[in-house]
Write a protein that holds these residues in place. Structure first.
Motif, PDB file in Angstrom:
ATOM      1  N   ASP A 129       4.178   6.031  12.625  1.00  0.00           N
ATOM      2  CA  ASP A 129       4.785   6.599  11.421  1.00  0.00           C
ATOM      3  C   ASP A 129       3.902   7.707  10.858  1.00  0.00           C
ATOM      4  O   ASP A 129       2.664   7.580  10.807  1.00  0.00           O
ATOM      5  N   ASN A 130       4.547   8.782  10.443  1.00  0.00           N
ATOM      6  CA  ASN A 130       3.862   9.910   9.798  1.00  0.00           C
ATOM      7  C   ASN A 130       2.830  10.586  10.704  1.00  0.00           C
ATOM      8  O   ASN A 130       1.848  11.163  10.225  1.00  0.00           O
ATOM      9  N   THR A 131       3.035  10.467  12.031  1.00  0.00           N
ATOM     10  CA  THR A 131       2.115  11.133  12.976  1.00  0.00           C
ATOM     11  C   THR A 131       2.776  12.308  13.690  1.00  0.00           C
ATOM     12  O   THR A 131       2.136  12.956  14.522  1.00  0.00           O
ATOM     13  N   GLY A 132       4.049  12.558  13.394  1.00  0.00           N
ATOM     14  CA  GLY A 132       4.767  13.611  14.099  1.00  0.00           C
ATOM     15  C   GLY A 132       5.244  13.195  15.469  1.00  0.00           C
ATOM     16  O   GLY A 132       5.569  14.030  16.314  1.00  0.00           O
ATOM     17  N   PHE A 133       5.309  11.873  15.686  1.00  0.00           N
ATOM     18  CA  PHE A 133       5.682  11.363  17.003  1.00  0.00           C
ATOM     19  C   PHE A 133       7.048  11.877  17.451  1.00  0.00           C
ATOM     20  O   PHE A 133       7.247  12.183  18.633  1.00  0.00           O
ATOM     21  N   GLU A 134       7.994  11.972  16.526  1.00  0.00           N
ATOM     22  CA  GLU A 134       9.362  12.352  16.889  1.00  0.00           C
ATOM     23  C   GLU A 134       9.433  13.731  17.540  1.00  0.00           C
ATOM     24  O   GLU A 134      10.353  14.014  18.310  1.00  0.00           O
ATOM     25  N   SER A 135       8.480  14.570  17.256  1.00  0.00           N
ATOM     26  CA  SER A 135       8.507  15.924  17.803  1.00  0.00           C
ATOM     27  C   SER A 135       7.497  16.146  18.921  1.00  0.00           C
ATOM     28  O   SER A 135       7.394  17.253  19.458  1.00  0.00           O
ATOM     29  N   CYS A 136       6.760  15.106  19.275  1.00  0.00           N
ATOM     30  CA  CYS A 136       5.746  15.283  20.311  1.00  0.00           C
ATOM     31  C   CYS A 136       6.358  15.062  21.702  1.00  0.00           C
ATOM     32  O   CYS A 136       7.443  14.508  21.853  1.00  0.00           O
ATOM     33  N   GLU A 137       5.619  15.458  22.712  1.00  0.00           N
ATOM     34  CA  GLU A 137       6.101  15.384  24.093  1.00  0.00           C
ATOM     35  C   GLU A 137       6.407  13.957  24.520  1.00  0.00           C
ATOM     36  O   GLU A 137       7.396  13.690  25.201  1.00  0.00           O
ATOM     37  N   ALA A 138       5.573  13.003  24.113  1.00  0.00           N
ATOM     38  CA  ALA A 138       5.729  11.616  24.538  1.00  0.00           C
ATOM     39  C   ALA A 138       7.055  11.016  24.095  1.00  0.00           C
ATOM     40  O   ALA A 138       7.597  10.123  24.757  1.00  0.00           O
ATOM     41  N   SER A 139       7.607  11.499  22.982  1.00  0.00           N
ATOM     42  CA  SER A 139       8.856  10.928  22.467  1.00  0.00           C
ATOM     43  C   SER A 139      10.049  11.218  23.366  1.00  0.00           C
ATOM     44  O   SER A 139      11.097  10.593  23.237  1.00  0.00           O
ATOM     45  N   ARG A 140       9.871  12.170  24.297  1.00  0.00           N
ATOM     46  CA  ARG A 140      10.988  12.550  25.170  1.00  0.00           C
ATOM     47  C   ARG A 140      11.075  11.673  26.413  1.00  0.00           C
ATOM     48  O   ARG A 140      11.969  11.845  27.234  1.00  0.00           O
TER      49      ARG A 140
END
Length: 441
Positions: A129-140
């Protein structure tokens, strides 16, 4: 200082009209550049859809040196993913093949992915949470290969997002795959009989060159196939001719035979031996097969299919297909001086079992680690790999029956002992070793 990296002119200069520089076979830096450029810019064979018949079935392999996994998705389609967890980089699928169910699970931190690669779940996800995970490469999730094509169950991919299209790359060469499939009364193939793997201490291009080298069989294979023929000739009159002898004998045919059988070249480095005749043309008929083919296709079409007896078809860069005996060889590059050869066999669905028996026997006799004929070639490859390190000569000659006019021809049929197809491959090598943006769209 690098000789070839970021030196396109130096790479291009390695291929001449009738010669190629020995570094194409022995230089490790050039090998690594091939993996980054050539095997990314071309359409490379991954596998056959029959290897993953059920949802969740997967098969792991490589494209160049890139680890990938071919999987049957939950919607029934075939996907090819890079075999890497986007978290820490762990290979997700660790076995050669299996069934993963509805998702892949990383063995390191239990991240899970749908069979199309998309991220399914992350343990303790609130920690992101609040780490920008949704927009990082790993989230794909697990990345799919950028370009995928399934052609009549043969699966190919291109690693670079931009580049030559599938149909443009293969063009009329796909007719060899079509012919092998159409030899089934049901128009369908399936992988059968497992796979034979055989390590060769040589560069992968030596194996590719050899597939259309028709001036070596009567020399290199005299001690193996030639001996089998000699022993057979001493058999008592009336002895039935063994299938093995029927498969061996054509390898020691005359120069004239190979000249007359012809070679066809296609664009992008593809081509085949066996235009007017081939070593597979005179096998004994299989009872009931002709009748099945006529019932399926009609007499004229059946004759056209079975009358096409191509010897070796090279699909550049690294597979060879033998339609008349339903085999496929994949030359897997490991290093400048190491190549793993995979020899696959296919069942003609609906055809008599004797055809598969002949296919499997051919593969064992010719392509197996315990084969007779294959060891002749392996010894020559190793001698070449060693000899090319010697001083005095820097170039390998591929000039037999060269005609300058061939440089402007995309498709042609020529003398069966010409080295035109080898030259065709090296021209394609030079073309696809160019930077990705220079490859025609």
């Amino acid at each position: 200082m690098s000789k070839y990296r970021n030196q396109p002119d130096a790479v291009k200069a390695l291929v001449r009209d009738t010669e190629v520089h020995k570094d194409l076979y022995i230089d490790q830096e050039l090998f690594e550049l091939e993996m980054e450029q050539l095997f990314a810019n071309t359409w490379v064979y991954v596998g056959h859809a029959s290897q993953v018949p059920n949802k969740g079935d997967y098969y792991t392999t490589t494209v160049g040196t890139q680890p990938v996994v071919m999987v049957r998705h939950t919607d029934g389609s075939v996907k090819v993913l890079y075999n890497r967890c986007p978290h820490k980089g762990t290979k997700v699928a660790g076995e050669v093949c299996g069934n993963t169910g509805k998702f892949f699970r990383c063995p390191y931190h239990a991240w899970t992915f749908r069979t199309d690669g998309s991220l399914l779940s992350v343990p303790l996800k609130k920690g992101y949470d609040n780490t920008g995970f949704e927009s990082c490469e790993a989230s794909r999730g697990m990345a799919p290969v950028p370009a995928l094509q399934v052609y009549r169950d043969f699966v190919f991919c291109r690693l670079n997002p931009q580049g030559i299209g599938f149909e443009e790359f293969f063009g009329p060469s796909l007719s060899t795959i079509d012919n092998m499939i159409d030899r089934s009364p049901e128009g369908k193939l399936e992988v059968a009989g497992g796979v034979l793997r055989y390590m060769h201490r040589c560069n992968w291009k030596m194996l590719v060159d050899n597939q259309t080298d028709t001036c070596h069989p009567m020399v290199a294979h005299e001690s193996s196939a030639g001996t089998a023929v000699k022993v057979w000739k001493e058999a008592p009159d009336g002895t039935p001719k063994p299938m093995a002898v029927e498969l061996f004998a054509p390898f020691v045919s005359s120069y004239e035979f190979f000249e007359n059988m012809g070679i066809r070249v296609w664009d992008s480095g593809h081509g085949h031996t066996g235009v007017a005749d081939s070593i597979h043309a005179a096998y004994s008929p299989v009872p009931g097969y002709w009748e099945q083919m006529v019932a399926a296709y009609g007499e004229a079409r059946a004759q056209a299919i079975l009358g096409e007896v191509r010897h070796n078809t090279i699909y550049f860069p690294n597979i060879m297909v033998k339609g008349p005996v339903q085999t496929l060889r994949r030359f897997v590059p490991l290093a400048a001086d190491r190549t793993l050869v995979e020899s696959w066999t296919f069942r003609l669905v609906g055809a008599p079992d004797l055809l598969l028996e002949r296919t499997l026997m051919y593969n064992r006799l010719i392509n197996a680690p315990t084969s007779v004929v294959g060891h002749d070639d392996a010894e020559v490859y190793e001698r070449m790999q060693e000899g090319l390190h010697s001083r005095g000569h820097d170039w390998v000659n591929v000039g037999r029956l060269y005609d300058p006019a061939e440089r402007d021809q995309v498709t042609a049929v020529t003398n069966g002992t010409s080295e035109w197809q080898m030259r065709n491959q090296f021209r394609a090598w030079s073309r696809y070793m160019a930077a990705p943006q220079e490859v025609p769209a």
